[in-house]
Motif scaffolding. Sequence first.
Motif, PDB file in Angstrom:
ATOM      1  N   ILE A  46       0.837  -1.199   0.000  1.00  0.00           N
ATOM      2  CA  ILE A  46       0.000   0.000   0.000  1.00  0.00           C
ATOM      3  C   ILE A  46       0.875   1.253   0.000  1.00  0.00           C
ATOM      4  N   PRO A  47       0.752   2.070  -1.028  1.00  0.00           N
ATOM      5  CA  PRO A  47       1.622   3.254  -1.096  1.00  0.00           C
ATOM      6  C   PRO A  47       1.056   4.466  -0.366  1.00  0.00           C
ATOM      7  N   HIS A  48       0.321   4.251   0.702  1.00  0.00           N
ATOM      8  CA  HIS A  48      -0.259   5.382   1.426  1.00  0.00           C
ATOM      9  C   HIS A  48      -0.034   5.254   2.921  1.00  0.00           C
ATOM     10  N   ALA A  49      -0.057   6.394   3.586  1.00  0.00           N
ATOM     11  CA  ALA A  49       0.174   6.436   5.020  1.00  0.00           C
ATOM     12  C   ALA A  49      -1.133   6.215   5.770  1.00  0.00           C
ATOM     13  N   GLU A  50      -1.024   5.512   6.895  1.00  0.00           N
ATOM     14  CA  GLU A  50      -2.201   5.277   7.740  1.00  0.00           C
ATOM     15  C   GLU A  50      -2.302   6.392   8.770  1.00  0.00           C
ATOM     16  N   MET A  51      -3.401   7.136   8.702  1.00  0.00           N
ATOM     17  CA  MET A  51      -3.611   8.160   9.724  1.00  0.00           C
ATOM     18  C   MET A  51      -4.980   7.982  10.359  1.00  0.00           C
ATOM     19  N   GLY A  52      -5.444   6.720  10.327  1.00  0.00           N
ATOM     20  CA  GLY A  52      -6.702   6.423  10.978  1.00  0.00           C
ATOM     21  C   GLY A  52      -7.862   6.324  10.025  1.00  0.00           C
ATOM     22  N   GLN A  53      -7.589   6.596   8.755  1.00  0.00           N
ATOM     23  CA  GLN A  53      -8.663   6.519   7.761  1.00  0.00           C
ATOM     24  C   GLN A  53      -8.886   5.075   7.305  1.00  0.00           C
ATOM     25  N   GLY A  54      -8.072   4.148   7.800  1.00  0.00           N
ATOM     26  CA  GLY A  54      -8.261   2.742   7.465  1.00  0.00           C
ATOM     27  C   GLY A  54      -7.815   2.394   6.065  1.00  0.00           C
ATOM     28  N   VAL A  55      -6.887   3.175   5.529  1.00  0.00           N
ATOM     29  CA  VAL A  55      -6.514   3.007   4.123  1.00  0.00           C
ATOM     30  C   VAL A  55      -5.828   1.673   3.874  1.00  0.00           C
ATOM     31  N   HIS A  56      -5.043   1.214   4.823  1.00  0.00           N
ATOM     32  CA  HIS A  56      -4.354  -0.055   4.603  1.00  0.00           C
ATOM     33  C   HIS A  56      -5.360  -1.188   4.443  1.00  0.00           C
ATOM     34  N   THR A  57      -6.401  -1.160   5.255  1.00  0.00           N
ATOM     35  CA  THR A  57      -7.413  -2.204   5.204  1.00  0.00           C
ATOM     36  C   THR A  57      -8.257  -2.078   3.939  1.00  0.00           C
ATOM     37  N   ALA A  58      -8.746  -0.875   3.654  1.00  0.00           N
ATOM     38  CA  ALA A  58      -9.654  -0.693   2.511  1.00  0.00           C
ATOM     39  C   ALA A  58      -8.965  -1.044   1.194  1.00  0.00           C
ATOM     40  N   LEU A  59      -7.711  -0.634   1.040  1.00  0.00           N
ATOM     41  CA  LEU A  59      -7.024  -0.920  -0.225  1.00  0.00           C
ATOM     42  C   LEU A  59      -6.699  -2.404  -0.354  1.00  0.00           C
ATOM     43  N   ALA A  60      -6.314  -3.028   0.747  1.00  0.00           N
ATOM     44  CA  ALA A  60      -6.059  -4.475   0.708  1.00  0.00           C
ATOM     45  C   ALA A  60      -7.339  -5.228   0.343  1.00  0.00           C
ATOM     46  N   MET A  61      -8.476  -4.742   0.837  1.00  0.00           N
ATOM     47  CA  MET A  61      -9.763  -5.376   0.506  1.00  0.00           C
ATOM     48  C   MET A  61     -10.043  -5.306  -0.997  1.00  0.00           C
ATOM     49  N   MET A  62      -9.722  -4.168  -1.592  1.00  0.00           N
ATOM     50  CA  MET A  62      -9.990  -3.991  -3.020  1.00  0.00           C
ATOM     51  C   MET A  62      -9.157  -4.964  -3.841  1.00  0.00           C
ATOM     52  N   LEU A  63      -7.898  -5.114  -3.453  1.00  0.00           N
ATOM     53  CA  LEU A  63      -7.007  -6.032  -4.151  1.00  0.00           C
ATOM     54  C   LEU A  63      -7.451  -7.482  -3.938  1.00  0.00           C
ATOM     55  N   ALA A  64      -7.713  -7.816  -2.683  1.00  0.00           N
ATOM     56  CA  ALA A  64      -8.047  -9.202  -2.349  1.00  0.00           C
ATOM     57  C   ALA A  64      -9.372  -9.630  -2.966  1.00  0.00           C
ATOM     58  N   ASP A  65     -10.309  -8.692  -3.044  1.00  0.00           N
ATOM     59  CA  ASP A  65     -11.612  -9.027  -3.605  1.00  0.00           C
ATOM     60  C   ASP A  65     -11.483  -9.394  -5.080  1.00  0.00           C
ATOM     61  N   GLU A  66     -10.766  -8.573  -5.831  1.00  0.00           N
ATOM     62  CA  GLU A  66     -10.586  -8.868  -7.261  1.00  0.00           C
ATOM     63  C   GLU A  66      -9.829 -10.179  -7.468  1.00  0.00           C
ATOM     64  N   MET A  67      -8.978 -10.508  -6.519  1.00  0.00           N
ATOM     65  CA  MET A  67      -8.142 -11.696  -6.648  1.00  0.00           C
ATOM     66  C   MET A  67      -8.853 -12.955  -6.146  1.00  0.00           C
ATOM     67  N   ASP A  68      -9.950 -12.772  -5.427  1.00  0.00           N
ATOM     68  CA  ASP A  68     -10.618 -13.863  -4.722  1.00  0.00           C
ATOM     69  C   ASP A  68      -9.677 -14.538  -3.738  1.00  0.00           C
ATOM     70  N   ALA A  69      -8.948 -13.707  -3.025  1.00  0.00           N
ATOM     71  CA  ALA A  69      -8.018 -14.216  -2.019  1.00  0.00           C
ATOM     72  C   ALA A  69      -8.756 -14.476  -0.713  1.00  0.00           C
ATOM     73  N   ASP A  70      -8.203 -15.391   0.067  1.00  0.00           N
ATOM     74  CA  ASP A  70      -8.738 -15.711   1.387  1.00  0.00           C
ATOM     75  C   ASP A  70      -8.380 -14.549   2.326  1.00  0.00           C
ATOM     76  N   TRP A  71      -9.402 -13.800   2.773  1.00  0.00           N
ATOM     77  CA  TRP A  71      -9.139 -12.571   3.538  1.00  0.00           C
ATOM     78  C   TRP A  71      -8.330 -12.843   4.806  1.00  0.00           C
ATOM     79  N   SER A  72      -8.538 -14.046   5.374  1.00  0.00           N
ATOM     80  CA  SER A  72      -7.803 -14.336   6.606  1.00  0.00           C
ATOM     81  C   SER A  72      -6.316 -14.534   6.326  1.00  0.00           C
ATOM     82  N   LYS A  73      -5.953 -14.686   5.055  1.00  0.00           N
ATOM     83  CA  LYS A  73      -4.528 -14.842   4.713  1.00  0.00           C
ATOM     84  C   LYS A  73      -4.007 -13.627   3.946  1.00  0.00           C
ATOM     85  N   VAL A  74      -4.715 -12.503   4.079  1.00  0.00           N
ATOM     86  CA  VAL A  74      -4.267 -11.286   3.400  1.00  0.00           C
ATOM     87  C   VAL A  74      -3.669 -10.340   4.424  1.00  0.00           C
ATOM     88  N   THR A  75      -2.550  -9.792   4.091  1.00  0.00           N
ATOM     89  CA  THR A  75      -1.949  -8.802   4.962  1.00  0.00           C
ATOM     90  C   THR A  75      -1.476  -7.621   4.107  1.00  0.00           C
TER      91      THR A  75
END
Lengths: 158, 741
Positions: B63-92
């Motif tokens: 994730i090329p963005h800083a976390e300042m409480g907006q939850g960006v690390h989580t939201a962007l990882a979700m977008m990637l993982a969703d398109e990939m059909d990745a197992d969310w419990s194994k996404v970091t």
Amino acid sequence: MTSLTINGKEYGVDASADMPLLWVIREQCGLTGTKFGCGIAQCGACTVHIDGQPVRSCVTPAISAEGKNITTIEGIALDKNTLHIVQQAWIEEQTPQCGYCQSGQIMSAVALLNENPSPTDEEIDAAMSGNICRCGMYSRIKSAIHRASASLQTSNTL
Amino acid sequence: MKKWTRRAFIGAGVLAGGTLVIGIAIRPGNRSSKVAGLIASEGETVMNIWLKIAPDNTVTAIIPHAEMGQGVHTALAMMLADEMDADWSKVTFQEAPADKEYANFTLLKGFVAGNSTFPKFIDETIDGVFLTAVKTLNFQITGGSASVRFTGQQAMRIAGAAAKSMLMQAAADTWKVPTEELIAQNSIISHPSSKRSATFAELAPAAAKVTIPIQPKLKSPEEFNLMGTSQPRFDIPAKVTGEAKFGMDVQVPGMKYATIKAAPVFGSKVKSVDTKVSSSQPGVKKILNLGDSVAVIADGYWQAKTTLDSLPIEFEATENSGLNQDEIMDRYRKAMDADLADGNLDKHFKDGDATNALEQAATLVEAEYQLPFLAHATMEPMNCTAWVHDGKCEVWCGSQNPLGVKAAAAELLEIDIDMVTVHNQLLGGGFGRRSETDVMKQAILIAKEVDYPVKLIWSREEDTQHDVYREATISRMKAGLDQSGLPIAYTHQFIFKHHPPEAADIPYSIPNQLIQYSSPATFVPWGNWRSVDHSTHGFLTESFIDELAHAAKKDPFAYRKNLTKDNSRFQRVLDLVYEKSNWGSPLPPNWGRGIAIAQSFGSIVAEVAEVEVGIDGKVKVHRVVCAVDPGFAIHPDGFIAQMESGIIYGLAAAMTGEVTIENGAVVQSNFHNYPVTRMNEAPKIETHIINSGNPPGGAGEPSTPVIAPAVTNAIFDATGIRIRQLPISKNDLRASIRPTT
């Protein structure tokens, strides 16, 4: 050399007469969970407990805490795998945003619930208004305190 | 150099050193090999610079963005993982290093050229000198409510979809089956009819050899599994235990502490200071005269602070040393008058002939508004740790712009940019303040003088008095109404135009418009403040349209609805806030209800505030109903939290936020005289989201511009007093002075 008891552990520290507890905790004891926000007891980010009472460590001389039990955010969980009921409620409500004020918020909330296990909204306001959250997560902090309070009723341990 | 194409973006390669990769480059040539060393460890496969797959089947989003409480690390990882059909419990996730391979420019311009809007806010954040030096744009910024809108949509989703497509093809080739018969789910690709399956990690080596999809197919909203759900945020557990590390918490072996006092008057210099350390200053290592500031290095912050406070420092007088707030506003007014008289106004927007139409109007409405300077007051005071050694520079800080920090360090020290390492930390509030590099430059200048790392900590006083401020402004607005009360002409003369460029536009259909501005001289440093120009224009537009509604004797909700008839998104948002706020229902005496709506950063937000004004003039905001169309909320709970946050932030400014200048310096110093909203003053906030299917809008800023006018319009409803000057606390609202109706 002054000896301080923090989270049950003894620390030998070098504190001048006026040095606030905050800087001793952060810089000499390496416990950085307690935050510097304002330096004049206006924001609550530095809240710790001395003998169970919440104090603003940024205006409390370190030497005044000698011989007393100091508790910081690092010391409230039962053990590494068991968070304090308040911390657990904070996670369940997804309370923090930036998170910088949250150590102080949690320490104030723990102190409130120790005194008053089922506070009303007004009592929460009164106890928590010394803690500023610039991300404005007040409604979640309040919900988390109510949630912790409800957990307390069932578990009866704080 | 080949032309930039989507094909070039999704390119493949093999890493040196034998690690097999499915490299997806973002520019011609394989860039993955360049970044792999920065982000991948032994045995990991770099799928592209936005994701990697570990042998244990863990997918890591970069994730090329800083976390300042907006939850960006989580939201962007979700977008990637969703398109990939990745197992969310194994996404970091992993925050991308400050490296130009992650520059937003590459992302926005090189990635899907022609299909993206290049946000204006970025232009002004680049260090001009650096820009010239390297002939490229290097920044990796978190701001402009842009992370989900740009990085999420144009990097994370495409990267996830491309990776999935390549893994599917690898499985099809290996098993000699058509890809159509394959299912990707939970980081496993399976072929049900032959009961074969393989994990992403098992397929990764083969996937490296397949033809790369030129245009991976993205999911439609009905196919989303993660997007649109509220997954627990990655960053929260560490924030309740005290383990989360902010810039303030960095500890480097051998580190000393410093604090600083800059010349109180902006632009002034140190005239004299004794930099000799005396034996009566225990723990003090060095006193530095930095020209425009004085710094003390000591064993701890307290020694540094008390020593600095005790130092007699003389600062030079400047032409601004006697300047007060009233004179600043007076100068602005005179500049506006002169520019108007001389025809020197810059044009923002013109349609029809507003001047002539004003003369034809049945009713003329005129108002002058005044807004104050505002500080950011992030919870975490400014700080930065720097270590300059062996021709290198290491910086630890919480930055919205780590590449800007890197560039600034290289320029300051005259060293190659590759000799600078920026370790970005969590941000204790950003709000635009942490897109600046001022404190980092100071820390580097201090660290340059010694051979050990130094953590520079600003006192809250320094933080309040040496911020970069939301500008103080004056606005002059006029409108002409026809017999039926509808506006037929609108003019607005404002000062200072920063960005976004459309902020002064109005959403209302008024036929003749003339919007112009001046840029008077000012010496108070300006900076991005949550929602930037929308923070002023949201208040101006929505206060004035309310004035027009009342002049026309129309309901403020109905008036807005009537003037946005052609905008279906506005209509829906207005209807929703009307319904949820019980608009028009009776309120107790001395209570009022106010509405405001604005579009900013791609999201449309309407708010209705319910306000009580006591007979003593004290204002209490009881309830705020917020209706928002963000197109699609990727993480609804996080989105709601951002709306609440933006409202409380804007409310603090509206109620009491004011930075004033006296004798050229900022008067306010800490939370006792720059008060912010506390829990007992916080209203109940109810947020309602419309997923309209439009492209995702921003979350971090769009709720801020509308809260001030919603509250002041409610105050008008309660008292008949129109607030044209913020903060609200400057206005006398006692019952005894209210107009009688």
